[in-house]
Structure formats: C-alpha cells, structure tokens
Motif scaffolding. Structure first.
Motif, mmCIF file in Angstrom:
data_model
loop_
_atom_site.group_PDB
_atom_site.id
_atom_site.type_symbol
_atom_site.label_atom_id
_atom_site.label_comp_id
_atom_site.label_asym_id
_atom_site.label_seq_id
_atom_site.Cartn_x
_atom_site.Cartn_y
_atom_site.Cartn_z
ATOM 1 N N LEU A 1 62.100 54.509 5.202
ATOM 2 C CA LEU A 1 60.647 54.671 5.310
ATOM 3 C C LEU A 1 60.276 56.019 4.716
ATOM 4 O O LEU A 1 60.742 57.062 5.174
ATOM 5 N N ILE A 2 59.451 56.016 3.684
ATOM 6 C CA ILE A 2 59.026 57.249 3.019
ATOM 7 C C ILE A 2 57.536 57.440 3.284
ATOM 8 O O ILE A 2 56.712 56.587 2.941
ATOM 9 N N ILE A 3 57.214 58.559 3.918
ATOM 10 C CA ILE A 3 55.845 58.851 4.357
ATOM 11 C C ILE A 3 55.286 60.037 3.571
ATOM 12 O O ILE A 3 55.938 61.078 3.447
ATOM 13 N N GLY A 4 54.086 59.883 3.057
ATOM 14 C CA GLY A 4 53.389 60.983 2.394
ATOM 15 C C GLY A 4 52.268 61.479 3.285
ATOM 16 O O GLY A 4 51.230 60.816 3.430
ATOM 17 N N LEU A 5 52.479 62.628 3.916
ATOM 18 C CA LEU A 5 51.476 63.189 4.812
ATOM 19 C C LEU A 5 50.414 63.955 4.030
ATOM 20 O O LEU A 5 50.668 64.467 2.944
ATOM 21 N N GLY A 6 49.230 64.061 4.620
ATOM 22 C CA GLY A 6 48.179 64.878 4.021
ATOM 23 C C GLY A 6 46.925 64.085 3.702
ATOM 24 O O GLY A 6 46.881 62.856 3.818
ATOM 25 N N ASN A 7 45.916 64.829 3.289
ATOM 26 C CA ASN A 7 44.614 64.270 2.948
ATOM 27 C C ASN A 7 44.503 64.160 1.434
ATOM 28 O O ASN A 7 44.447 65.180 0.738
ATOM 29 N N LYS A 8 44.476 62.954 0.917
ATOM 30 C CA LYS A 8 44.473 62.760 -0.535
ATOM 31 C C LYS A 8 43.185 63.256 -1.195
ATOM 32 O O LYS A 8 43.147 63.400 -2.423
ATOM 33 N N ARG A 9 42.152 63.525 -0.392
ATOM 34 C CA ARG A 9 40.890 64.006 -0.954
ATOM 35 C C ARG A 9 40.838 65.525 -1.083
ATOM 36 O O ARG A 9 39.880 66.070 -1.621
ATOM 37 N N ILE A 10 41.839 66.204 -0.553
ATOM 38 C CA ILE A 10 41.905 67.667 -0.642
ATOM 39 C C ILE A 10 43.138 68.011 -1.470
ATOM 40 O O ILE A 10 44.272 67.806 -1.022
ATOM 41 N N THR A 11 42.947 68.528 -2.670
ATOM 42 C CA THR A 11 44.044 68.696 -3.625
ATOM 43 C C THR A 11 45.245 69.440 -3.063
ATOM 44 O O THR A 11 46.377 68.965 -3.194
ATOM 45 N N PRO A 12 45.081 70.623 -2.423
ATOM 46 C CA PRO A 12 46.270 71.325 -1.926
ATOM 47 C C PRO A 12 47.025 70.564 -0.833
ATOM 48 O O PRO A 12 48.175 70.879 -0.558
ATOM 49 N N ASP A 13 46.376 69.581 -0.220
ATOM 50 C CA ASP A 13 47.002 68.830 0.869
ATOM 51 C C ASP A 13 47.442 67.438 0.438
ATOM 52 O O ASP A 13 47.822 66.617 1.265
ATOM 53 N N SER A 14 47.392 67.154 -0.861
ATOM 54 C CA SER A 14 47.579 65.768 -1.306
ATOM 55 C C SER A 14 48.919 65.493 -1.972
ATOM 56 O O SER A 14 49.108 64.418 -2.559
ATOM 57 N N ILE A 15 49.859 66.411 -1.895
ATOM 58 C CA ILE A 15 51.159 66.189 -2.537
ATOM 59 C C ILE A 15 51.855 64.959 -1.947
ATOM 60 O O ILE A 15 52.446 64.162 -2.676
ATOM 61 N N GLY A 16 51.787 64.802 -0.630
ATOM 62 C CA GLY A 16 52.408 63.648 0.013
ATOM 63 C C GLY A 16 51.830 62.329 -0.466
ATOM 64 O O GLY A 16 52.562 61.472 -1.000
ATOM 65 N N PRO A 17 50.512 62.101 -0.298
ATOM 66 C CA PRO A 17 49.912 60.834 -0.751
ATOM 67 C C PRO A 17 50.064 60.599 -2.249
ATOM 68 O O PRO A 17 50.267 59.464 -2.680
ATOM 69 N N ALA A 18 49.976 61.674 -3.045
ATOM 70 C CA ALA A 18 50.096 61.511 -4.501
ATOM 71 C C ALA A 18 51.497 61.052 -4.884
ATOM 72 O O ALA A 18 51.662 60.204 -5.778
ATOM 73 N N THR A 19 52.514 61.587 -4.226
ATOM 74 C CA THR A 19 53.892 61.186 -4.517
ATOM 75 C C THR A 19 54.119 59.733 -4.115
ATOM 76 O O THR A 19 54.774 58.964 -4.842
ATOM 77 N N ILE A 20 53.566 59.333 -2.979
ATOM 78 C CA ILE A 20 53.685 57.932 -2.548
ATOM 79 C C ILE A 20 53.029 57.004 -3.563
ATOM 80 O O ILE A 20 53.568 55.939 -3.903
ATOM 81 N N GLN A 21 51.881 57.405 -4.087
ATOM 82 C CA GLN A 21 51.189 56.578 -5.076
ATOM 83 C C GLN A 21 52.048 56.380 -6.322
ATOM 84 O O GLN A 21 52.168 55.260 -6.837
ATOM 85 N N THR A 22 52.673 57.456 -6.795
ATOM 86 C CA THR A 22 53.532 57.345 -7.973
ATOM 87 C C THR A 22 54.755 56.486 -7.686
ATOM 88 O O THR A 22 55.174 55.673 -8.523
ATOM 89 N N LEU A 23 55.344 56.657 -6.512
ATOM 90 C CA LEU A 23 56.493 55.830 -6.138
ATOM 91 C C LEU A 23 56.118 54.350 -6.088
ATOM 92 O O LEU A 23 56.882 53.486 -6.528
ATOM 93 N N GLN A 24 54.951 54.051 -5.555
ATOM 94 C CA GLN A 24 54.502 52.657 -5.480
ATOM 95 C C GLN A 24 54.331 52.065 -6.881
ATOM 96 O O GLN A 24 54.702 50.920 -7.136
ATOM 97 N N GLU A 25 53.791 52.861 -7.796
ATOM 98 C CA GLU A 25 53.560 52.375 -9.155
ATOM 99 C C GLU A 25 54.872 52.082 -9.880
ATOM 100 O O GLU A 25 54.959 51.136 -10.662
ATOM 101 N N HIS A 26 55.909 52.897 -9.620
ATOM 102 C CA HIS A 26 57.167 52.763 -10.340
ATOM 103 C C HIS A 26 58.208 51.933 -9.591
ATOM 104 O O HIS A 26 59.118 51.381 -10.204
ATOM 105 N N TYR A 27 58.068 51.860 -8.275
ATOM 106 C CA TYR A 27 59.120 51.200 -7.501
ATOM 107 C C TYR A 27 58.789 49.756 -7.165
ATOM 108 O O TYR A 27 59.650 48.894 -7.236
ATOM 109 N N LEU A 28 57.542 49.491 -6.782
ATOM 110 C CA LEU A 28 57.189 48.124 -6.403
ATOM 111 C C LEU A 28 57.402 47.165 -7.566
ATOM 112 O O LEU A 28 57.040 47.443 -8.705
#
Length: 339
Positions: A110-137
């Motif tokens: 289970l890979i979790i990306g924490l943070g608020n995707k609407r706040i750039t400095p806090d969005s590293i987690g959600p942004a990484t999950i988005q990229t993983l979903q695009e390349h892994y799924l």
C-alpha cells in the motif's frame, strides 16, 4: 536536550540541535546512548544513517527506528548531473533499507501519498501517487498487488488520516506500507535538497506544529517506511539564521582589518562553529545575544515577528519546478521496486 524546539522532521537536524545545545559540555552524538550514527560522503552526496533506540528516541523527541538522510547541499532544480547522483544514491539506500527490514519479497503493498494536492509545497505525496498511477496501472504484475492512494488531509476529508489508512491496510491485509509526505526543515539550506527514508513511520503535520496520529508499524500492524522531502521552513528560523550569518560576517570583517594578510580571503562562506566564534570581539558588538543558546535566540525571533498568532512558513520560489523533479524521481525509485 528537548529544548531545541525549531520545527523539523529531519533526524540529522535534530541531532545537530542537540550538538549546539550541549556545546558547552562538548557532547557528541556518539555520547548519546542508543543512537548509532554513520555519515558517508560520496562525490557531492552526503548520506547520514542513524538507528535510534526507543530510550534514545524519547530523549530527543523522535520515534525509534532506522533513519537515512540523503542530501546534496549544492543541488539546484536544473542541475541534471546533481540529480543523477542524487537518484543513484537514493536507489542504493532504498535497496539497502528494504534488505535490512527484510521486506524485499513483499507481495501486497500500500503506497500512500499524504498532503494537500492544492498546496504546492504540500503536494509531493499526491503528485507522486498520480505519476505512479499513470505509469503503473495497466501493467501486468502476476505476483504483486499494489494499492496506490492519496487520502488528502483531515481538513478536507473530515477523517483522521491514520485511522483511515489503518482501516485500509487491515482490509487489504498488506505486507508493507510506504508513505510519501512533505516535511519541514529548520534550515533553508535543506529545502528540496534532502530526502529522508525512515522505518519509524510518520506523524502527519508534525513539522508545522499540527501533529496528527502517527502512521507507524505500531499503529498499522505491518512495516511502514516513510519517504519525506523538506519543502518548508519556519519563518523565525530564517530570521535567526540571517542574524547568525551577520554575526559571522562581522567577525570576518574585523579579523581581516586586524590582519592585512587575510584581506584577500574576503568573507568566508559556510557555517561557523561555536568554537570558531571570537566572543571577545563579538560580545561588545552584539551583547548578551552571544551568550544565549540557539533555542533562546529562536524563541526571541518567534516573539518579535509580527502576526504572532499565526505561523508563517517559507518555501522556495521555484517550488513548482522542484515538485516536478521529485514527482519524477520518487516515482522512478518506486516503480523500479514495484516492477
């Protein structure tokens, strides 16, 4: 030792704070029982490996576990050579950490990306999950079950993040949880130039004084590895650092005036240790400030800054570009492991 109260999620900055607070006693990390400290420099990369026992963790205000901090102090967002060294070091340390924790053969992750995707400095987690979903799924993985999710923050969902992840992990019966999150540093020099891996888990929001329930092996019932990148620093720390730099600059100027042979050297760059401070020269200029501990100086900055009822945090102006870099680097790191 717990008086060093600057907000930081980085274990090596916490240890540096202990060094400063105990400078009068000449206390070192090796003197602290229960902390195994190892520092390695390869090229431009500095790696600090630290193992913290439960007893030592209570003393320094951190969670017990293994910590690996990878940093390039001279890294810039468009530094391709530096990023190549950085990613190579991350891959090596990540592989060794998985081996030491004996989770290289995990089948349900289970890979979790924490943070608020609407706040750039806090969005590293959600942004990484988005990229993983695009390349892994859609890729075929016969022997592995991978779950990717970005739960948002408690203020958005109304759910305690730790409780939500615990329910998800128990339902899926995963072998390991990887949590990706933005961190807070206590030095602007560490912003976006450091990655920390740890088996101790994570307390969402702890670096900015908004500590939530921990996400750890103790609360999840399975190994938890946290990946963190410092993206913000407390505003009073910036002011305190600037004053420290001013003090050192004054010392250089006055020493050069007294010694003509030093004039060509100019003002030194880099930090000056307490032992290098010329107190007989600086105390008449800065008074009692020179006798105060680092935590006392920081506390004064917090009290003097305007908007005392609000916490101010600072992030790099190129944060969008840094985010893109880390989104790609962390995704590549995890994709190599997953595939």
């Amino acid at each position: 030792m717990t008086n060093w109260n600057a907000y930081t999620d980085l274990i090596d900055e916490t240890i540096d704070g202990i060094r400063l607070v105990n400078a009068g006693e000449k206390r070192t990390v090796q003197d602290l029982k229960g902390i195994h400290y190892d520092e390695i420099k390869t090229g431009r990369v500095k790696v600090v490996r630290m193992n913290v026992s439960p007893d030592a963790a209570r003393k320094i205000g951190k969670s017990p576990g293994e910590y690996i901090t990878i940093t390039i102090p001279t890294l810039y967002v468009d530094d391709d050579q530096g990023w190549a060294e950085f990613e190579q070091s991350m891959e090596k340390e990540w592989s060794q950490l998985l081996q030491s924790e004996k989770i290289t053969d995990a089948r349900k992750m289970l890979i979790i990306g924490l943070g608020n995707k609407r706040i750039t400095p806090d969005s590293i987690g959600p942004a990484t999950i988005q990229t993983l979903q695009e390349h892994y799924l859609g890729s075929s993985q016969e022997k592995k079950e991978i779950y990717l999710y970005a739960p948002g923050v408690t203020a958005q969902s109304g759910l305690e993040t730790s409780d939500f992840i615990s329910l998800l992990a128990n339902e899926l019966k995963v072998d390991v949880i990887v949590v990706i999150d933005a961190l807070a540093a206590k030095s602007h020099e560490r912003l976006c130039r450091t990655v920390q891996f740890t088996t101790s888990g994570i307390h969402p929001g702890s670096g900015i004084g908004n500590k939530r329930k921990e996400i750890s092996a103790r609360t999840m019932g399975c190994p938890v590895i946290a990946i963190g990148v410092p993206t913000v620093v407390d505003a009073p720390v910036i002011v305190a650092e600037s004053i420290e730099n001013l003090v050192d600059a004054f010392q250089d100027v006055y020493e050069n005036e007294q010694s003509p042979s030093k004039k060509l050297a100019g003002v030194r760059h880099g930090k000056v240790t307490i032992a290098e401070r010329n107190l007989s020269l600086l105390t008449p200029l800065f008074g009692k400030w020179m006798e105060w501990s680092p935590s006392d100086r920081l506390q004064l900055m917090k009290e003097l800054l305007p908007l005392r009822d609000q916490q101010l945090f600072v992030s790099p102006k190129e944060m969008d570009a840094w985010l893109c870099r880390y989104q790609k680097s962390l995704s590549r790191l995890l994709l190599q492991w997953l595939k």
